[in-house]
Motif scaffolding. Structure first.
Motif, PDB file in Angstrom:
ATOM      1  N   PRO A 412       0.793  -1.238   0.000  1.00 41.45           N
ATOM      2  CA  PRO A 412       0.000   0.000   0.000  1.00 41.45           C
ATOM      3  C   PRO A 412       0.820   1.280   0.000  1.00 41.45           C
ATOM      4  O   PRO A 412       0.376   2.294  -0.524  1.00 41.45           O
ATOM      5  N   HIS A 413       1.993   1.253   0.624  1.00 42.23           N
ATOM      6  CA  HIS A 413       2.763   2.485   0.771  1.00 42.23           C
ATOM      7  C   HIS A 413       4.218   2.214   0.403  1.00 42.23           C
ATOM      8  O   HIS A 413       4.698   1.074   0.472  1.00 42.23           O
ATOM      9  N   ALA A 414       4.913   3.284   0.022  1.00 47.18           N
ATOM     10  CA  ALA A 414       6.291   3.139  -0.449  1.00 47.18           C
ATOM     11  C   ALA A 414       7.222   4.032   0.347  1.00 47.18           C
ATOM     12  O   ALA A 414       6.857   5.148   0.746  1.00 47.18           O
ATOM     13  N   LEU A 415       8.429   3.540   0.546  1.00 45.83           N
ATOM     14  CA  LEU A 415       9.504   4.302   1.170  1.00 45.83           C
ATOM     15  C   LEU A 415      10.648   4.371   0.172  1.00 45.83           C
ATOM     16  O   LEU A 415      11.145   3.346  -0.286  1.00 45.83           O
ATOM     17  N   ILE A 416      11.023   5.582  -0.204  1.00 43.24           N
ATOM     18  CA  ILE A 416      12.075   5.795  -1.195  1.00 43.24           C
ATOM     19  C   ILE A 416      13.213   6.547  -0.528  1.00 43.24           C
ATOM     20  O   ILE A 416      12.989   7.575   0.113  1.00 43.24           O
ATOM     21  N   GLY A 417      14.425   6.033  -0.654  1.00 40.54           N
ATOM     22  CA  GLY A 417      15.566   6.673  -0.018  1.00 40.54           C
ATOM     23  C   GLY A 417      16.768   6.755  -0.929  1.00 40.54           C
ATOM     24  O   GLY A 417      16.989   5.873  -1.770  1.00 40.54           O
ATOM     25  N   GLY A 418      17.531   7.804  -0.753  1.00 34.93           N
ATOM     26  CA  GLY A 418      18.761   7.959  -1.525  1.00 34.93           C
ATOM     27  C   GLY A 418      19.413   9.283  -1.201  1.00 34.93           C
ATOM     28  O   GLY A 418      18.717  10.291  -1.025  1.00 34.93           O
ATOM     29  N   PRO A 419      20.738   9.294  -1.090  1.00 36.26           N
ATOM     30  CA  PRO A 419      21.439  10.549  -0.782  1.00 36.26           C
ATOM     31  C   PRO A 419      21.302  11.552  -1.909  1.00 36.26           C
ATOM     32  O   PRO A 419      20.855  11.228  -3.015  1.00 36.26           O
ATOM     33  N   SER A 420      21.688  12.774  -1.617  1.00 35.94           N
ATOM     34  CA  SER A 420      21.599  13.842  -2.614  1.00 35.94           C
ATOM     35  C   SER A 420      22.382  13.471  -3.865  1.00 35.94           C
ATOM     36  O   SER A 420      23.512  12.985  -3.794  1.00 35.94           O
TER      37      SER A 420
END
Length: 919
Positions: A412-420
């Motif tokens: 149902p939900h997403a978590l997106i991560g990544g440095p600049s």
């Protein structure tokens, strides 16, 4: 007496003799039955041995020959011969039927001679997935099929593989070359049947580090063939187990029991087949390896994985066929039985195999090509998908194949991560573009928020350079890093929408969005996707905003899935969000994880796939970040100049009826003239003084109703001249629009010299609009309030007293003659009694203490509404019912409180005055 006793004795003895006779008969019968049973068992055992060995070879076996010569076993061979004769009589057309069956089940490359397909890429394209794959042929005497004795009847022998069965091969001495030939033949047939990339081969040999099937060397440089470390079988088994879990996860979510069932129903291949070839040495595997191998084998076929085991002694779960080599050219197979010897096909020409492998490798590289473009993510026809069950779109490519993102009840939900600089913004554009192109605006609604200092989403709303907008966008918020309240407002809006949908679902007695749409087809129930970039800023402080946002986000994460409300939370690093320490509920609901290169703490702790991910790639994981769910994808450039705008303009033109989104830009103050709250004002008996733009999802403004209730006055607090001028300007001008010409009088007085030009200009504007207005000099203020207080009881028309820098007049107002009230007393009278008589004060005080001095003891209720500028929250509790006020001054922002409508103060944005540059 003696005679009677003798008779009785005789009867007893007779009875005992009869009993002994009966027992003897029973024992004899038992012995006979036992002997017969032993004989039957011996006959059955002999039958099994003869069948297993083969009738023709039974006489050559010394042990069997001795047992057959036993007179008691003399008819065993005759009986078996009669059974076989009867069977072959019924099987008169058996070889032909077998030949036809294999031809039908092994069409094209699966069964035809190598010369017809070897070297051709995708030679079997267009045919259905073969059920059998040829390995050789077998020959029977024609007499067994009603033909002339000595006539040989030959039929093809094939074994099942893809989706059907595993294969176990047992070698004989000096037959490694033959085993390789069998494996190479099968793999080359499979690889040549389908398009490049449709099949992936895994090779493991306990005895060789490299040089496994050397003719496949060209393929080993691509993803089609992977050679695994002989000392790390566990790694291969873990990889296969991961594939099984991932495939089972999304096939079951889609309602299919297996990958083959899903492929059959959808007519689309979503996963490559995998064939794992394991070369053993006849020795038992370690117990843990054996356990893992059996676990993999039991679920592999449903996930499109087939095992070929060579000299690995074990009994696998699931369907398994066997090939047991007799010598270098012959074998016994489970498909044909032990009586028939299979003549194995000769090895494929090594040079031709190497050439064919090179061609497949080149075709695979060409198919994968270079980086795909954003256009490759888009469908051929826009807006044709339904979101009733889920949202689905490719977001990138791996080895030429699209990698999809699925958002629905299961993820149902997403978590997106990544440095600049890792490509997070580009990935968001690829995601938004792919979804927008597939689903029309009535199926999908976006609420987009960017907390960082930038305009990542600004182009999705209409601007000066481009009038188009993304039709699916309902809200676009940018530059809101200092306006955390706007993020809270979005969560409140989503919570209200969740309650609305839940009520509708309850009314229609359904439990999820898909069912609601079926029961209420006329309702407007699109899936909502809220994207919050750099969402950690929302929880940056230890204050009420953080506490409320945390509570709302947890509730939305838990309950939003069933009502089609989905969150996409993006961040550079989630580790420092104190609000979620010990509260993992939000992240647990984010089962879709997307990790950009070098991203931390997005995937599961032990999953380090993002560390090694190359630039412009992302790790897509639908299984809460555990390693078996990893899918690497190259994300095309969606944020380059003109790329996304081109799609946006097409969608805008196609869905022209969709209204433009609300744009909230925290870096720009709104214009009063552009505010819908201002332009919609008309004369009314209950006018409202607009104070500033509300920080809310809707385009609304905060206002103070100027009714006859006590305290209906407005105070502006602080030394920020620009914001004070703006608030009083918007309040005065908005009130002027709500009175007919000539029905209200505005009296303006300025005690701040630098502000007098602006106040004079406002006075002239009011006069130009047909209102009665006058500018009162600062030294005349005492006289003005004295006269107004005297006229208060007889006042016939409304009056608005606008005072700039009231505290500057306090010394003059405080002076009084003996026996008379001071100007300050009269001002207090106006504040207390004026609203009831139609007079309202809009005043600016440059300090809280000075306002308190103006009001005197117990006079705080006479200011029913206030807007604080550069004033600390701790100073405002007196005017806020004694509650603790958490406020630190921010540029171009004010804290607003109206005791008749607010339970706690709210932040507002003062309207921008166009003439500010000239002040």
């Amino acid at each position: 007496m003696g005679r009677k006793a003798g008779e009785q004795r005789a009867r007893v003895l007779a009875a005992l003799d009869k009993l002994r006779h009966q027992i003897g008969l029973a024992l004899g019968a038992a012995r006979n039955a036992n002997e017969a049973a032993k004989l039957d068992v011996a006959r059955l055992e002999l039958e099994q041995l003869v069948v297993r060995t083969g009738m023709e070879r039974a006489g050559q076996d010394p042990e069997l020959a001795e047992r057959i010569r036993d007179p008691a076993m003399a008819d065993v061979l005759n009986w078996l011969a009669s059974v076989r004769s009867q069977f072959y009589t019924e099987w008169a057309d058996g070889p032909n039927r077998l030949r036809e069956l294999v031809a039908a089940s092994a069409p094209g490359t699966a069964g035809r001679p190598a010369g017809e397909w070897l070297g051709r890429i995708g030679a079997g394209r267009g045919i259905s997935v073969p059920g059998l794959w040829r390995v050789g042929s077998s020959t029977v005497d024609g007499s067994t099929a009603g033909r002339t004795a000595g006539t040989e009847l030959t039929f093809d022998v094939a074994v099942p593989l893809l989706d059907e069965s595993h294969l176990a091969i047992t070698s004989a001495p000096r037959t490694r070359g033959t085993v390789d030939s069998i494996v190479e033949n099968l793999l080359m047939r499979v690889l040549s049947t389908f398009e490049p990339g449709a099949v992936k081969i895994h090779l493991w040999d306990v005895g060789q580090l490299t040089a496994i099937l050397p003719n496949f060397y060209a393929l080993s440089r691509t993803s089609a063939v992977t050679v695994h470390d002989p000392t790390r079988l566990i790694d291969l088994l873990d990889e296969l187990a991961g594939h099984i879990r991932r495939v089972h996860s999304y096939t079951m979510q889609a309602g299919y029991p297996s990958l083959r069932a899903m492929r059959t129903a959808t007519k689309k291949r979503t996963e490559p087949w995998r064939i794992a070839v394991l070369y053993g040495n006849g020795e038992n595997l370690h117990p843990e390896q054996l356990r893992d191998l059996k676990r993999v084998a039991s679920g592999a076929l449903d996930a499109g994985i087939s095992l070929i085991l060579i000299d690995v002694p074990t009994v696998l779960g699931g369907a398994v066929e066997t090939i047991s080599l007799v010598d270098e050219r012959r074998a016994i197979t489970s498909m044909t039985g032990s009586d028939l010897v299979v003549d194995l096909d000769p090895p494929l020409p090594a040079g031709q195999v190497a050439t064919a492998a090179s061609r497949i490798a080149e075709a695979l590289v060409a198919k994968q090509g270079g980086p795909r473009s954003f256009a490759d993510l888009l469908p051929t026809e826009y807006g044709t998908y339904s979101s009733a069950r889920e949202l689905r779109t490719p977001i990138g490519f791996f080895e030429g194949e699209p990698v999809e993102v699925v958002i629905g009840d299961a993820t149902p939900h997403a978590l997106i991560g990544g440095p600049s600089g890792s490509g997070k913004t580009n990935l968001l554009y690829a995601l938004l573009g792919g979804l927008s192109a597939r689903y029309p605006p009535n199926e999908l609604a976006f609420y987009l928020l960017d907390f960082k200092e930038g305009v990542s989403f600004a182009g999705l709303a209409p601007g000066r350079k481009d009038e188009s907008w993304l039709p699916h966008a309902r809200l676009v918020g940018v530059n809101v890093n200092t306006d955390r309240e706007f993020g809270l407002a979005l969560l409140r809006f989503l919570a209200d929408e969740l309650r609305r949908r839940s009520a509708a679902a309850k009314q229609h007695e359904v439990t999820n969005l898909a069912e609601l749409r079926e029961q209420d087809p006329e309702g407007h129930w699109p899936r909502i996707v809220a994207v919050i970039d750099e969402f950690q800023y929302l929880f940056a402080g230890r204050d009420t905003v953080t506490a409320l946002a945390t509570s709302l986000l947890e509730d939305l994460a838990r309950r939003g899935r069933s009502q089609g409300i989905h969150l996409i939370l993006a961040s550079q690093d989630i580790a420092g969000i104190e609000a979620f320490w010990g509260k993992p509920a939000v992240f647990e609901q984010c089962t879709l994880r997307v990790a950009m290169p070098k991203a931390r703490r997005v995937l599961a702790e032990a999953n380090q796939a993002a560390v090694a991910a190359p630039r412009w790639h992302a790790v897509i994981n639908h299984d809460s970040g555990v390693s078996h769910g990893n899918q690497l994808a190259h994300v095309p450039d969606a944020s380059a100049k003109g790329v996304f705008p081109s799609l946006q303009r097409e969608l805008w033109q196609r869905f022209a009826g969709q209204g433009q989104p609300r744009l909230f830009d925290g870096a720009h103050s709104p214009l009063l003239e552009a505010s819908a709250a201002y332009t919609s004002l008309q004369p009314t008996p209950r006018p409202r003084a607009l104070v500033g733009q509300s920080i809310d999802v809707a385009d609304t403004a905060h206002g103070v109703e100027m009714s006859g209730a006590p305290g209906r006055n407005l105070a502006v607090l602080g030394t920020s001249t620009k914001e004070a001028l703006s608030i009083l300007d918007s309040a005065t001008r908005s009130l002027a629009r709500q009175y007919p010409q000539g029905e209200v009088e505005f009296l303006l007085s300025c005690l701040v010299e630098s502000c007098q030009p602006a106040v004079t200009e406002l006075t002239d504007l009011l006069i130009a609009e047909g209102h009665k207005a006058g500018f009162v000099a600062g030294d005349e203020l005492t006289e003005l309030v004295t006269n107004l207080a005297a006229e208060l009881s007889d006042m016939e028309s409304p009056r608005i007293l606008v005072l700039y820098g009231v505290d500057g007049a306090l010394p003059a107002l405080e002076r009084k003659e003996p026996g008379k009230q001071s100007g300050l007393d009269h001002l207090r009278t106006l504040l207390k009694q004026g609203p009831g008589k139609g007079l309202h004060v809009l005043g600016w005080w440059r300090g809280v203490a000075r306002l308190k001095d103006t009001l005197g003891f117990g006079g705080t209720d006479d200011i029913g509404a206030w807007a604080a500028l550069d004033v600390q929250g701790s100073e405002l509790s007196t005017f806020c019912a004694g509650q603790v006020v958490q406020w630190s001054p921010r540029p171009d922002r004010a804290l607003f409180f109206d005791r008749t409508t607010h339970s706690s103060p709210e932040v507002l944005i003062p309207f921008h005055r166009p003439e500010e540059a000239d002040d």
